[in-house]
Design an enzyme around this catalytic site. Structure first.
Site, PDB file in Angstrom:
ATOM      1  N   TRP A 127       5.129  -1.368  10.124  1.00  0.00           N
ATOM      2  CA  TRP A 127       6.103  -0.335   9.778  1.00  0.00           C
ATOM      3  C   TRP A 127       6.063   0.730  10.894  1.00  0.00           C
ATOM      4  O   TRP A 127       4.979   1.237  11.217  1.00  0.00           O
ATOM      5  CB  TRP A 127       5.703   0.275   8.431  1.00  0.00           C
ATOM      6  CG  TRP A 127       6.638   1.306   7.891  1.00  0.00           C
ATOM      7  CD1 TRP A 127       7.994   1.232   7.799  1.00  0.00           C
ATOM      8  CD2 TRP A 127       6.269   2.576   7.323  1.00  0.00           C
ATOM      9  NE1 TRP A 127       8.497   2.368   7.218  1.00  0.00           N
ATOM     10  CE2 TRP A 127       7.455   3.214   6.916  1.00  0.00           C
ATOM     11  CE3 TRP A 127       5.051   3.234   7.128  1.00  0.00           C
ATOM     12  CZ2 TRP A 127       7.467   4.468   6.319  1.00  0.00           C
ATOM     13  CZ3 TRP A 127       5.063   4.473   6.536  1.00  0.00           C
ATOM     14  CH2 TRP A 127       6.256   5.090   6.133  1.00  0.00           C
ATOM     15  N   ASP A 208      -2.009  -0.971   2.832  1.00  0.00           N
ATOM     16  CA  ASP A 208      -0.803  -0.237   2.463  1.00  0.00           C
ATOM     17  C   ASP A 208      -0.043  -1.139   1.502  1.00  0.00           C
ATOM     18  O   ASP A 208       0.389  -2.232   1.874  1.00  0.00           O
ATOM     19  CB  ASP A 208       0.027   0.044   3.731  1.00  0.00           C
ATOM     20  CG  ASP A 208       1.244   0.919   3.436  1.00  0.00           C
ATOM     21  OD1 ASP A 208       1.511   1.207   2.247  1.00  0.00           O
ATOM     22  OD2 ASP A 208       1.931   1.308   4.403  1.00  0.00           O
ATOM     23  N   ALA A 210       3.123  -0.985  -0.770  1.00  0.00           N
ATOM     24  CA  ALA A 210       4.302  -0.176  -1.112  1.00  0.00           C
ATOM     25  C   ALA A 210       5.335  -0.967  -1.910  1.00  0.00           C
ATOM     26  O   ALA A 210       6.323  -0.400  -2.353  1.00  0.00           O
ATOM     27  CB  ALA A 210       4.943   0.357   0.168  1.00  0.00           C
ATOM     28  N   LYS A 243       9.215   2.357  -4.640  1.00  0.00           N
ATOM     29  CA  LYS A 243      10.081   1.182  -4.789  1.00  0.00           C
ATOM     30  C   LYS A 243       9.945   0.566  -6.174  1.00  0.00           C
ATOM     31  O   LYS A 243      10.949   0.303  -6.821  1.00  0.00           O
ATOM     32  CB  LYS A 243       9.751   0.134  -3.734  1.00  0.00           C
ATOM     33  CG  LYS A 243       9.229   0.669  -2.419  1.00  0.00           C
ATOM     34  CD  LYS A 243      10.290   1.092  -1.438  1.00  0.00           C
ATOM     35  CE  LYS A 243       9.667   1.975  -0.395  1.00  0.00           C
ATOM     36  NZ  LYS A 243      10.321   2.085   0.861  1.00  0.00           N
TER      37      LYS A 243
HETATM   38  C1  LMR Z   1      11.503   1.406   5.158  1.00  0.00           C
HETATM   39  O1  LMR Z   1      10.655   0.800   5.824  1.00  0.00           O
HETATM   40  O2  LMR Z   1      12.716   1.277   5.358  1.00  0.00           O
HETATM   41  C2  LMR Z   1      11.061   2.297   4.043  1.00  0.00           C
HETATM   42  O3  LMR Z   1       9.687   2.284   3.913  1.00  0.00           O
HETATM   43  C3  LMR Z   1      11.635   3.655   4.138  1.00  0.00           C
HETATM   44  C4  LMR Z   1      11.046   4.474   5.225  1.00  0.00           C
HETATM   45  O4  LMR Z   1      10.613   5.579   4.922  1.00  0.00           O
HETATM   46  O5  LMR Z   1      11.027   4.030   6.381  1.00  0.00           O
END
Ligand code: LMR
Length: 394
Positions: A127, A208, A210, A243
């Protein structure tokens, strides 16, 4: 003094949200930010959340502060949601945080406090905000191989080889389920091998999680986290309710530290509470309270689980539809990975130019690395996307 400031790099995912909003085309398709959308393109307030909010409005008599760690009941329900009975409750320190990102940020600060020379191993890719926060905090990052661009699955041998370079005092950041951005995940045999390498190297895992409930089910999605937490001496977990409870803007998350050494919990807990105080003092309560009410009430919990399951199965259905539409249009099985991936995202494997082309020509918005949000689709837009992918030559 502010003339010394430098422009900071824009977050790619958030910039994409803006670009989509600004696009005047009616037929545009948003496959960008990781927000669940139903077939009408709406992000609904979940039914159980609405019921809990109504009850809360009637019953809540004060908005005074709760506690630095958040309501202890929230800690209990979250530990149980994420960890089940894998570890004893008294081995877990837990604090409420503003969203999963708040937990991630604070986990990195905790790591820095404990070992200023710690390196954090991250999957390639991960991410983008993981990398951004690590850079901001000046923490050394080491990439480990993760995504196999040919198979669009996990390059497991590469991952194992790279993780074996970690040392005691380093941290290995793992996605508990529904890997963001690729959608490619490990199976339980592979997770066991990750445990073995963690035990061998002495590195500390940070998980993590999520998207619990968006992949194979609530318990299945937590299985890797539970396996790791019950197998290694210390585990850091950043969990998000954004989420799976659909409460994005309420900023509801939890940072947990599991220490098999029973005597460590007190210090872990007070350190986490200290970090809350330094960063924002008391954590937000509204979302945490709703989650607690739902998880403590059988009827509300059943309602929540039923809706979460609808969401999960809806995304799986879209995956199957997209994979078979692509198979039909391309006459090849090379997109079969879309049905294998889990969670909200799949990395398509398109080049940045192809992603740009799909945006310009078809109004299809996906992240530049070709991550697409499956939940941004519906039965009508799947064939449009499939046709665009094939036409673009992905
Ligand atoms: C994403 O990866 O799109 C989500 O986790 C939202 C974000 O805050 O980036």
């Amino acid at each position: 003094m502010f003339s010394t400031l430098k422009e900071q790099p824009a977050d790619k995912i958030l910039a994409l949200m803006q670009a989509y909003k600004a696009d005047p085309r009616d037929n545009k398709i948003d496959l960008g930010v990781g927000v669940y959308k139903d077939a009408q393109g709406l992000t609904p307030v979940m039914r159980a959340i609405k019921s809990a909010e109504k009850q809360l409005w009637e019953q809540e008599t004060s908005k005074s502060y709760v506690a630095l760690a958040g309501d202890p009941a929230f800690g209990d329900v979250m530990v149980s949601l994420v960890l089940g009975s894998a570890v004893a409750r008294d081995t877990v320190a837990a604090v409420a945080t503003p969203g999963g990102t708040g937990a991630v940020r604070q986990a990195f600060e905790l790591i820095q406090m404990a070992n200023s020379g710690a390196r954090v191993f991250v999957s390639d890719p991960t991410w983008p905000n993981h990398l951004s926060i690590l850079k901001y905090l000046n923490i050394e990052v080491v990439n480990y191989r993760y995504f196999d661009a040919d198979t669009r699955g996990v390059d497991f041998d590469g991952m194992m080889a790279d993780l074996s370079d970690a040392k005691a005092g380093d941290v290995v950041l793992l996605h508990g389920c529904c890997h963001n951005p690729t959608g490619a995940n490990l199976n339980m045999t592979q997770w066991q091998a990750v445990v073995d390498v963690l035990l061998k190297t002495g590195a500390t895992p940070m998980i993590d999680i999520a998207y619990q409930g968006f992949g194979d089910g609530l318990d299945q999605d937590a299985a890797a986290t539970r396996l790791i937490a019950s197998s290694v001496p210390e585990t850091i977990i950043a969990a998000s309710c954004s989420k799976n409870f659909g409460i994005y803007r309420e900023r509801t998350g939890m940072l947990m530290v599991v220490s098999q050494d029973g005597g460590a919990r007190g210090l872990n807990q007070s350190t986490l509470a200290f970090l809350n105080r330094q960063n924002f003092s008391f954590p937000p309560d509204h979302g945490a309270r709703l989650v607690t009410m739902i998880l403590q009430d059988d009827a509300l919990c059943a309602e929540w689980q039923a809706e979460l399951e609808e969401v999960r199965l809806g995304m799986l259905g879209l995956r199957t539809q997209l994979a078979s539409e692509l198979q039909r249009l391309s006459g090849s099985d090379r997109f079969g990975f879309i049905a294998e991936h889990r969670g909200m995202f799949s990395r398509l494997g398109a080049s940045a130019e192809q992603v740009e082309q799909m945006r310009e020509k078809h109004g299809i918005y996906m992240v530049g690395d070709s991550r697409l949000n499956i939940a941004g689709l519906n039965a009508q837009t799947v064939p449009i996307l499939a046709a665009a992918i094939v036409e673009t030559g992905v």
